[in-house]
Write an enzyme that holds these catalytic residues in place. Structure first.
Site, PDB file in Angstrom:
ATOM      1  CG  HIS A 134       3.602   5.526  -1.730  1.00  0.00           C
ATOM      2  ND1 HIS A 134       2.691   6.031  -0.558  1.00  0.00           N
ATOM      3  CD2 HIS A 134       3.785   4.415  -1.114  1.00  0.00           C
ATOM      4  CE1 HIS A 134       2.187   5.193   0.340  1.00  0.00           C
ATOM      5  NE2 HIS A 134       2.996   4.131  -0.047  1.00  0.00           N
TER       6      HIS A 134
ATOM      7  CB  CYS B  40       0.088   2.487  -1.091  1.00  0.00           C
ATOM      8  SG  CYS B  40       1.333   1.293  -0.418  1.00  0.00           S
TER       9      CYS B  40
ATOM     10  CD  GLU C  95       2.134   9.341  -1.688  1.00  0.00           C
ATOM     11  OE1 GLU C  95       2.092   8.806  -0.581  1.00  0.00           O
ATOM     12  OE2 GLU C  95       1.720   8.927  -2.820  1.00  0.00           O
TER      13      GLU C  95
END
Length: 259
Positions: free
Chosen positions: A221, A113, A223
């Site tokens: 994202h 990001c 994660e």
């Protein structure tokens, strides 16, 4: 064998509007520890506290995280406007030269990001301040309301270049991703290869041509639930392999070797 040390770039923020912190999301540390098999180390991104040389010495790789503040437009030759939002000049001062040093050395980094945008700016590229205001573009921003599951839900496809590193790593040319960003790449920096696009043409995946090490970066994202997500997991696994190789003193793992 000791785990590779992964520097997780922290973000400056205030708790209760008065207590200053350098923070990193728990999901970043979990992805690094559980999927990349690294030792997560949150980095206070402030040149008054740390230097790029020290970070390169201490860490085996870097996770360039997302964050609410944006790269200051002066870093890519443009004037600040209200559309550019908030900034973190300390992070700019650390991460931009850190990216360039890692590219030169072959030391692995994984941009996410804001980190994805930092990589582009570090290499001389520019950013759009607000993607959703461009003709024909989607609203890529995080939904303002709802649960975390709703905010991080898969919202659009990303199409990778045939035979490129992301295609090889995923085993597919199209994947579904979340989207939680306002800014995006306007002009790619020198050697920045756009390897994945959203349906509206917004760059979503890049790597650095000719870099000796791991330089994959994504606009979404990964994660979020990285250990279970079939798109996120191979990214963090490949990053972990590159960081382990660096820690063991082996030659850098380039993006052409990730799959």
């Amino acid at each position: 064998m000791a785990r590779p040390v992964i520097g997780i770039i922290g973000n400056s923020q205030l708790i209760n509007d008065q207590y200053a912190t350098h923070a990193g999301g728990t999901m970043n540390s979990e992805a690094v520890a559980e999927v990349s098999k690294g030792l997560p180390l949150i980095v206070p991104a402030d040149p008054a506290l740390v230097s790029v040389d020290e970070l390169l010495e201490v860490c085996d790789g870097f996770l360039l995280t997302g964050g609410r503040p944006n790269v200051h437009p002066s870093e890519y030759g443009e004037e600040e406007t209200p559309a550019h939002g908030a900034f973190d000049r300390g992070r700019d001062a650390i991460v931009l030269p850190l990216v360039r040093a890692c590219v030169a050395r072959g030391q692995p980094f994984f941009g996410v990001c804001r980190g994805f945008q930092e990589v582009n700016v570090a290499m001389g590229g520019t950013l759009w301040p607000e993607i959703r205001e461009l003709p024909g573009r989607m609203n890529h921003r995080m939904p303002p309301d709802g649960t975390l599951e709703e905010k991080f839900a898969l919202r659009h496809k990303v199409t990778f270049t045939e035979g490129g590193p992301f295609h090889r790593l995923m085993g597919a040319r199209e994947v579904m991703t979340n989207t939680l960003h306002g800014q995006g790449i306007k002009t790619p920096g020198a050697r920045v290869v756009v390897d994945g696009l959203a349906p509206d043409g917004t760059p979503e995946a890049v790597w650095i041509e000719g870099a000796p090490g791991f330089t994959l970066s994504v606009q979404w994202h990964p994660e979020w639930r990285a250990s279970a997500d079939p798109v996120s997991r191979p990214l963090f696994e490949a990053f972990g392999r590159a960081a382990s190789a660096w820690a063991e003193g082996k030659r850098p793992v380039s993006v052409r070797e990730v799959a």
